[in-house]
Design an enzyme around this catalytic site. Structure first.
Site, PDB file in Angstrom:
ATOM      1  N   GLY A 120      13.302  -6.700  13.455  1.00  0.00           N
ATOM      2  CA  GLY A 120      13.397  -7.703  12.281  1.00  0.00           C
ATOM      3  C   GLY A 120      12.111  -7.544  11.118  1.00  0.00           C
ATOM      4  O   GLY A 120      11.506  -6.595  11.278  1.00  0.00           O
ATOM      5  N   HIS A 121      12.296  -8.162  10.027  1.00  0.00           N
ATOM      6  CA  HIS A 121      11.432  -8.112   8.933  1.00  0.00           C
ATOM      7  C   HIS A 121      10.011  -8.460   9.326  1.00  0.00           C
ATOM      8  O   HIS A 121       9.768  -9.284  10.172  1.00  0.00           O
ATOM      9  CB  HIS A 121      11.870  -8.610   8.008  1.00  0.00           C
ATOM     10  CG  HIS A 121      11.893 -10.373   8.139  1.00  0.00           C
ATOM     11  ND1 HIS A 121      13.131 -11.124   8.716  1.00  0.00           N
ATOM     12  CD2 HIS A 121      11.280 -11.214   8.092  1.00  0.00           C
ATOM     13  CE1 HIS A 121      13.037 -12.303   9.036  1.00  0.00           C
ATOM     14  NE2 HIS A 121      11.751 -12.498   8.351  1.00  0.00           N
ATOM     15  N   ASN A 122       9.011  -7.710   8.790  1.00  0.00           N
ATOM     16  CA  ASN A 122       7.679  -7.914   8.737  1.00  0.00           C
ATOM     17  C   ASN A 122       7.010  -7.531  10.221  1.00  0.00           C
ATOM     18  O   ASN A 122       5.968  -7.948  10.584  1.00  0.00           O
ATOM     19  CB  ASN A 122       7.293  -9.506   8.758  1.00  0.00           C
ATOM     20  CG  ASN A 122       7.750  -9.904   7.512  1.00  0.00           C
ATOM     21  OD1 ASN A 122       7.707  -9.014   6.632  1.00  0.00           O
ATOM     22  ND2 ASN A 122       7.992 -11.096   7.316  1.00  0.00           N
TER      23      ASN A 122
END
Length: 369
Positions: A264-266
């Site tokens: 996922g993001h980050n």
């Protein structure tokens, strides 16, 4: 650089750092399972028999040469020469890479490829049919980009990379040197990040354990960051890595990611990690250096997993994991605790039976009033 084939058994032994026994001038065509081995005039397959069960199979094999584990000896008369190695799994790395035949790709840029204005293609790079390289993107020297790959505007692919068919690289993604991306991997899709105008079902569930609110609307949070892949990273087929919200999602040097993994993001993944099939890592998690996540491990958002930790297959990680520890289970716990819980759960049936028997005895001892 792969040594030109064929190789003699002596050359194979030198490449493996193994001990040669018998006839070293045998010409080796390929390494195979003993049951599939063939031999012809002046040439033979190398029967890979580094497991005890395969050693006996050499007796009926057509191979005249074998590769065995340290201390093992082929059945008498089964082969004319063999190599003994001390670390079989690492020997598999060496032998398979020596004899690997990479997918062929004609040098240069295929006529059907589209290279937009401002894009740069390095010396010796090859672009296959229907490749698309976006505005201002760069493909490094010696990289091989197979059919149907798309490289977004402003993206950078380093030197000597291998991109298999159907790979998707999003805008501004940065890929290091010697990276391998397998078929249909998606690097740099938008993060899965949405918010409700007022506190919604998830927020109320976290706060109270009940769903006291409903979602009136799901508003998208844009992903302004990108994805950065370090050098020598390998990513499996159909794996997806989302771009960050404000900063970049990052994968460290030398990390290997299996098929069908979702990051996922980050997220931050360190160096030399191994993420096995169907691992899912939620947004903003931090995975340290040398971490191993076995198949189907799920990691919750904002979790930190320390350096060189190992998490067993199917585990659900909902709390931080310290470095150099082994966790397993759902929810994931230190291995000793998880094993204890499992053993206790196996004993519950007998415990309930014992309690039932005790209750019957107590009743039988009760004196009527």
């Amino acid at each position: 650089m792969t040594q030109p084939l064929p190789m003699t058994l002596t050359q194979v032994a030198e490449a493996l750092g193994g001990t040669l026994h018998g006839q070293g001038d045998l010409i080796i065509r390929r390494p195979v399972h003993p049951a599939r081995a063939e031999a012809g005039e002046g040439v033979t397959d190398l029967a890979v028999a580094m497991e005890p069960a395969l050693l006996a199979a050499l007796d009926g094999s057509a191979a005249r040469a074998a590769l065995v584990a340290g201390g093992a000896v082929p059945p008498a008369g089964s082969v004319d020469g063999w190599i003994e190695v001390g670390r079989p799994r690492f020997a598999m790395h060496v032998i398979t890479n020596r004899f690997e035949q990479p997918a062929r790709l004609a040098p240069g840029i295929h006529p059907s490829a589209v290279v937009e204005e401002g894009a740069e293609i390095g010396e010796g790079a090859a672009l296959g049919p229907f490749v698309h390289v976006g505005f201002g993107a760069r493909v490094g020297a010696g990289s091989r980009v197979h059919s149907g790959v798309s490289i977004g505007a402003g993206a950078v692919v380093g030197a000597d990379c291998l991109l298999h068919p159907g790979v998707r690289i999003g805008e501004r993604v940065r890929v290091g040197d010697r990276v391998i991306l397998h078929a249909n991997a998606v690097i740099g899709a938008d993060g899965f990040s949405f918010v409700t105008p007022e506190p919604g079902s998830v927020e109320s569930a976290k706060a109270t354990g009940r769903v006291d609110a409903i979602n009136s609307r799901l508003a998208r949070i844009a992903s302004l960051g990108a994805v950065v892949l370090g050098d020598d990273v390998e990513i499996g087929a159909n794996t997806c890595i989302d771009r960050g919200t404000l900063d970049d999602t990052r994968i460290g040097d030398g990390t290997k990611i299996d098929d069908m993994v979702m990051i996922g993001h980050n997220v931050r993944v360190g160096r030399l990690c191994m993420l096995c099939a169907q691992v899912g890592i939620a947004g903003s998690a931090v995975i340290g250096d040398g971490v191993v996540l076995a198949g189907r491990v799920g990691v919750a958002d904002h979790i930190t997993i320390g350096d060189n930790a190992v998490v067993g297959a199917g585990s659900g990680v909902g709390s931080n994991i310290p470095p150099r520890s082994v966790w397993m289970g759902y929810p994931a716990l230190p291995k000793d605790q998880a094993t204890e819980h499992y053993l206790f759960s196996r004993r519950l049936k007998h415990l309930f039976k014992d309690v039932s028997e005790l209750k019957k005895r107590i009743r039988s001892l009760t004196v009527p009033s």
